[in-house]
Scaffold this motif. Structure first.
Motif, mmCIF file in Angstrom:
data_model
loop_
_atom_site.group_PDB
_atom_site.id
_atom_site.type_symbol
_atom_site.label_atom_id
_atom_site.label_comp_id
_atom_site.label_asym_id
_atom_site.label_seq_id
_atom_site.Cartn_x
_atom_site.Cartn_y
_atom_site.Cartn_z
ATOM 1 N N VAL A 3 0.906 -1.146 0.098
ATOM 2 C CA VAL A 3 -0.077 -0.105 -0.084
ATOM 3 C C VAL A 3 0.933 1.445 -0.107
ATOM 4 O O VAL A 3 1.844 1.267 0.936
ATOM 5 N N GLN A 4 0.567 2.293 -0.880
ATOM 6 C CA GLN A 4 1.142 3.618 -0.877
ATOM 7 C C GLN A 4 0.529 4.117 0.406
ATOM 8 O O GLN A 4 -0.795 4.851 0.436
ATOM 9 N N ALA A 5 1.338 4.279 1.318
ATOM 10 C CA ALA A 5 0.650 5.069 2.951
ATOM 11 C C ALA A 5 0.633 6.615 2.794
ATOM 12 O O ALA A 5 -0.209 7.106 3.470
ATOM 13 N N ILE A 6 1.435 7.226 1.762
ATOM 14 C CA ILE A 6 1.405 8.772 1.999
ATOM 15 C C ILE A 6 1.418 9.051 0.440
ATOM 16 O O ILE A 6 2.419 8.731 -0.286
ATOM 17 N N THR A 7 0.561 9.958 0.069
ATOM 18 C CA THR A 7 0.577 10.379 -1.102
ATOM 19 C C THR A 7 1.093 11.601 -1.590
ATOM 20 O O THR A 7 1.269 11.962 -2.970
ATOM 21 N N GLU A 8 1.255 12.577 -0.659
ATOM 22 C CA GLU A 8 2.096 13.741 -0.964
ATOM 23 C C GLU A 8 3.506 13.690 -0.060
ATOM 24 O O GLU A 8 3.373 13.150 0.835
ATOM 25 N N PRO A 9 4.560 14.152 -0.780
ATOM 26 C CA PRO A 9 5.664 14.272 -0.099
ATOM 27 C C PRO A 9 5.733 15.105 1.203
ATOM 28 O O PRO A 9 4.840 16.107 1.270
ATOM 29 N N PRO A 10 6.168 14.772 2.258
ATOM 30 C CA PRO A 10 6.168 15.540 3.466
ATOM 31 C C PRO A 10 7.078 16.726 3.578
ATOM 32 O O PRO A 10 6.524 17.630 4.143
ATOM 33 N N GLY A 11 7.931 16.811 2.766
ATOM 34 C CA GLY A 11 8.778 18.116 2.821
ATOM 35 C C GLY A 11 8.359 19.480 2.310
ATOM 36 O O GLY A 11 6.978 19.370 1.567
ATOM 37 N N ASP A 12 8.931 20.481 2.585
ATOM 38 C CA ASP A 12 8.507 21.687 2.123
ATOM 39 C C ASP A 12 9.737 22.416 1.010
ATOM 40 O O ASP A 12 9.628 23.222 0.725
ATOM 41 N N GLY A 13 10.329 21.330 0.582
ATOM 42 C CA GLY A 13 11.136 21.909 -0.348
ATOM 43 C C GLY A 13 12.728 22.628 0.270
ATOM 44 O O GLY A 13 13.867 22.555 -0.304
ATOM 45 N N LYS A 14 12.475 22.829 1.507
ATOM 46 C CA LYS A 14 13.802 23.344 2.310
ATOM 47 C C LYS A 14 14.791 22.436 2.888
ATOM 48 O O LYS A 14 13.854 21.166 3.153
ATOM 49 N N PRO A 15 15.791 22.350 3.298
ATOM 50 C CA PRO A 15 16.569 21.440 3.790
ATOM 51 C C PRO A 15 16.037 20.917 5.096
ATOM 52 O O PRO A 15 15.440 21.794 6.021
ATOM 53 N N ILE A 16 15.764 19.680 5.598
ATOM 54 C CA ILE A 16 15.571 19.412 6.908
ATOM 55 C C ILE A 16 16.921 18.776 7.477
ATOM 56 O O ILE A 16 17.564 17.888 7.221
ATOM 57 N N GLU A 17 17.348 19.513 8.690
ATOM 58 C CA GLU A 17 18.628 19.264 9.080
ATOM 59 C C GLU A 17 18.434 18.375 10.487
ATOM 60 O O GLU A 17 17.546 18.701 11.320
ATOM 61 N N VAL A 18 19.120 17.282 10.450
ATOM 62 C CA VAL A 18 18.781 15.968 11.557
ATOM 63 C C VAL A 18 20.083 15.724 12.395
ATOM 64 O O VAL A 18 21.102 15.577 11.674
ATOM 65 N N GLN A 56 19.834 9.742 -2.375
ATOM 66 C CA GLN A 56 19.193 10.907 -3.318
ATOM 67 C C GLN A 56 17.814 10.653 -3.668
ATOM 68 O O GLN A 56 16.927 11.501 -3.795
ATOM 69 N N GLN A 57 17.348 9.309 -3.829
ATOM 70 C CA GLN A 57 16.033 9.179 -4.021
ATOM 71 C C GLN A 57 15.273 9.363 -2.755
ATOM 72 O O GLN A 57 14.115 9.661 -3.052
ATOM 73 N N PHE A 58 15.789 9.093 -1.710
ATOM 74 C CA PHE A 58 14.999 9.286 -0.478
ATOM 75 C C PHE A 58 14.890 10.781 -0.390
ATOM 76 O O PHE A 58 13.515 11.259 0.007
ATOM 77 N N ASN A 59 15.673 11.820 -0.558
ATOM 78 C CA ASN A 59 15.293 13.201 -0.661
ATOM 79 C C ASN A 59 14.378 13.426 -1.691
ATOM 80 O O ASN A 59 13.520 14.492 -1.470
ATOM 81 N N GLU A 60 14.315 12.715 -2.994
ATOM 82 C CA GLU A 60 13.391 13.070 -3.819
ATOM 83 C C GLU A 60 11.873 12.779 -3.205
ATOM 84 O O GLU A 60 11.084 13.607 -3.420
ATOM 85 N N ARG A 61 11.985 11.599 -2.657
ATOM 86 C CA ARG A 61 10.709 11.217 -1.999
ATOM 87 C C ARG A 61 10.144 12.013 -1.002
ATOM 88 O O ARG A 61 8.926 12.344 -0.782
ATOM 89 N N VAL A 62 10.887 12.338 -0.167
ATOM 90 C CA VAL A 62 10.550 13.211 0.928
ATOM 91 C C VAL A 62 10.172 14.822 0.472
ATOM 92 O O VAL A 62 9.235 15.306 1.118
ATOM 93 N N GLY A 63 10.890 15.103 -0.455
ATOM 94 C CA GLY A 63 10.518 16.595 -1.042
ATOM 95 C C GLY A 63 11.241 17.500 -0.211
ATOM 96 O O GLY A 63 11.027 18.638 -0.411
ATOM 97 N N SER A 64 12.202 17.278 0.227
ATOM 98 C CA SER A 64 13.230 18.185 1.001
ATOM 99 C C SER A 64 14.673 17.523 0.969
ATOM 100 O O SER A 64 14.712 16.222 1.160
ATOM 101 N N PRO A 65 15.655 18.132 0.816
ATOM 102 C CA PRO A 65 16.813 17.499 0.926
ATOM 103 C C PRO A 65 17.168 17.258 2.496
ATOM 104 O O PRO A 65 17.183 18.268 3.239
ATOM 105 N N VAL A 66 17.333 16.175 2.926
ATOM 106 C CA VAL A 66 17.909 15.662 4.339
ATOM 107 C C VAL A 66 19.194 15.622 4.639
ATOM 108 O O VAL A 66 19.841 14.943 3.953
#
Length: 542
Positions: A83-98, A117-127
């Motif tokens: 199942v695809q659990a999340i339909t929209e990327p959670p990110g806002d385009g800005k970096p998420i620093e962890v 690289q693909q993780f960042n694309e799916r999140v919708g923000s560079p992590v």
């Protein structure tokens, strides 16, 4: 109930965190190094008032339901059409620093890491990850707090003035997560209710917990293939049986030592010593005070003197013991159930894992495994990211997507054909995948653990059955989820001091009789005060 004001934290207080972040020293009365865990503070009524609603995810049916036994669900196959659990990327385009810790090798950097690289694309923000080995995280964290460089999301364990620190540095998430508010983030709502105790202080939610529980219980792993080759049983009836097994497995001509690391916790299990604390006559009593401690230490000392423990056990790192177990030079090792997948990665195809439950030392029955703490750690949102709090929670919700979803499959196994191959319909990590996917995502946020071990046929059933046998009767720590300020300030140091004494006894530098005065010193240096504070918290939580 005490109030925790958002008062300034001195550099001395912050740097005093010491090793408390790296281990669960706050409530440990016995050596539980490697078992994560944090502490909450409030009575049960205050926590209940803000506790997030629990909404169980039922999107996939377990092949091996764990609910009757208090253990994770087991799954024999990954759904063919997740199942695809999340339909929209959670990110806002800005970096998420962890900022978080890791127990695995640092992964390849972003330019060399296709998964990242693909993780960042799916999140919708560079992590952007600030990863630190867990043994060094406390000092790194203290420096970051003092320098104001925590990033957007940070992992927090046990530090001095923890409630004050969170009030000063972390966003109050109560308006977003309390009660039904959490339903906006359905996979955070799927986290076990007890895990949230670690994130609630003074009636406010200051973070998202990383749930663990039974899966983080420490047990004795054995190389079943090596035992079978020598005609040795993967079961014990007494401490004498354990010694004889170690003797039979040790072969210095093959550079083989029975134990890849010290078995101190397992030996304490054989002697029925409490999981950190026990209640007696209305008080809390530390496991350190158990008279059986001296017998347990004497046995570990015997194993060490006999040469049954790897000679570098006191100086090596976590990965070293995994390597010894994997290559057969240390066919017995104490580790958590959650470590099973990484131990499989170290072994050849024909190798097998068995779990040996602790017997009572005198042969009178079963010993007592210590049940893992409900929470590994907590991820907080820094006040510097307060204007993006919904993005941060959406990101954590994405990381908590449960087993059976396409998000879980990608997060755990990466890119098909690069990071994992499909074997008999199931994903199996490649060496490249094992390296690339180590972004410490499970230490940022995670869903309830699922037992799924496709790397080796029969492993899922073996792990599930071992947990089913051991965990329902395992000893819980009665003060898991409770907070002691004295322990946060002094616990790391006084526990380190008494651990040094135990190691000196094991190596023969001190006598077993030196344990009693060490316990007396531990009690006077803060142990008694910790017991008093935790006991007060325990009574107010009922």
């Amino acid at each position: 109930m005490p109030k925790f004001d958002s008062q300034p934290l001195s550099r001395r207080t912050v740097l005093g965190a010491g090793a408390a972040l790296a281990v669960s020293a706050t409530v440990t009365g016995c050596s539980n190094a490697g078992r994560g865990g944090t502490s909450g503070s409030n009575d049960s009524a205050a926590k209940a008032k803000v506790r997030p609603a629990y909404v169980r995810y039922d999107g996939v049916k377990a092949d091996l339901p764990g609910e009757p036994y208090g253990i994770p669900d087991g799954f024999l196959r990954y759904p063919a059409d997740p199942v695809q659990a999340i339909t929209e990327p959670p990110g806002d385009g800005k970096p998420i620093e962890v900022m978080t810790s890791t127990n695995t090798p640092i992964p390849p950097s972003l330019p060399q890491n296709a998964f990242w690289q693909q993780f960042n694309e799916r999140v919708g923000s560079p992590v952007r990850l600030n990863l630190t080995p867990s043994v060094d995280y406390s000092q790194k964290f203290a420096t970051a707090v003092a320098g104001g460089t925590l990033g957007d999301l940070f992992s927090i364990g046990n530090i001095p003035q923890k409630p004050q620190m969170l009030a000063a540095k972390a966003v109050d998430l109560t308006p977003h997560l309390s009660g039904d508010n959490i339903k906006k983030y359905p996979y955070l709502a799927n986290l076990p209710e007890t895990s949230w105790n670690a994130a609630i202080f003074d009636g406010k939610i200051y973070g998202v917990p990383i749930p663990r529980g039974a899966i983080s219980s420490e047990v004795l792993y054995a190389r079943k293939d090596i035992l079978d080759a020598q005609g040795l049983p993967a079961e014990l009836k007494s401490a004498d049986d354990f010694v004889q097994l170690c003797k039979a497995l040790t072969d210095k001509r093959k550079n083989r030592f029975a134990l890849a690391d010290l078995p101190t916790g397992f030996v304490r299990n054989m002697f029925g010593i409490a999981n950190s604390w026990k209640e007696a006559d209305g008080k809390l009593v530390s496991g350190f005070e158990d008279p059986a401690q001296q017998e347990a230490l004497a046995l570990v000392q015997q194993l060490w003197k006999s040469g049954y423990v790897h000679p570098e056990a006191f100086t090596s790192q976590n990965q070293d013991r995994k390597t010894r177990f994997g290559n057969g030079t240390g066919p017995l090792v104490v580790a958590t159930f959650s470590g099973w997948p990484t131990y499989l990665q170290t072994m050849d195809e024909e190798a097998e894992i068995a779990i040996i439950p602790p017997p009572a030392h005198d042969g009178s029955g079963d010993g007592h495994t210590w049940l893992g703490a409900p929470t590994l750690s907590v991820t907080a949102v820094s006040k510097s990211a307060e204007d993006r709090v919904e993005t941060m929670l959406a990101y954590l919700n994405y990381l908590a997507a449960p087993f059976g979803t396409s998000e879980y499959l990608f997060r755990k196994y990466g890119i098909k054909g690069i990071d994992y191959q499909v074997r008999d319909g199931d994903p199996v990590l490649t060496k490249k995948g094992f390296s690339e996917t180590q972004l410490a995502l499970q230490y940022q946020a995670d869903g309830p653990w699922a037992i799924f071990l496709p790397e080796r046929k029969g492993s899922t059933e073996a792990c599930f059955n071992a947990m089913k046998e051991i965990c329902p009767k395992a000893l819980a720590n009665p003060v898991d989820g409770l907070y002691s300020e004295t322990s946060s300030r002094k616990g790391a140091q006084i526990n380190r001091d008494i651990t040094t004494v135990s190691e000196d006894i094991i190596q023969g530098r001190k006598k077993v009789s030196d344990w009693a005065p060490a316990v007396k010193k531990w009690k006077s240096a803060g142990g008694d005060k910790i017991a008093e504070e935790l006991n007060a918290e325990l009574k107010s939580s009922r």
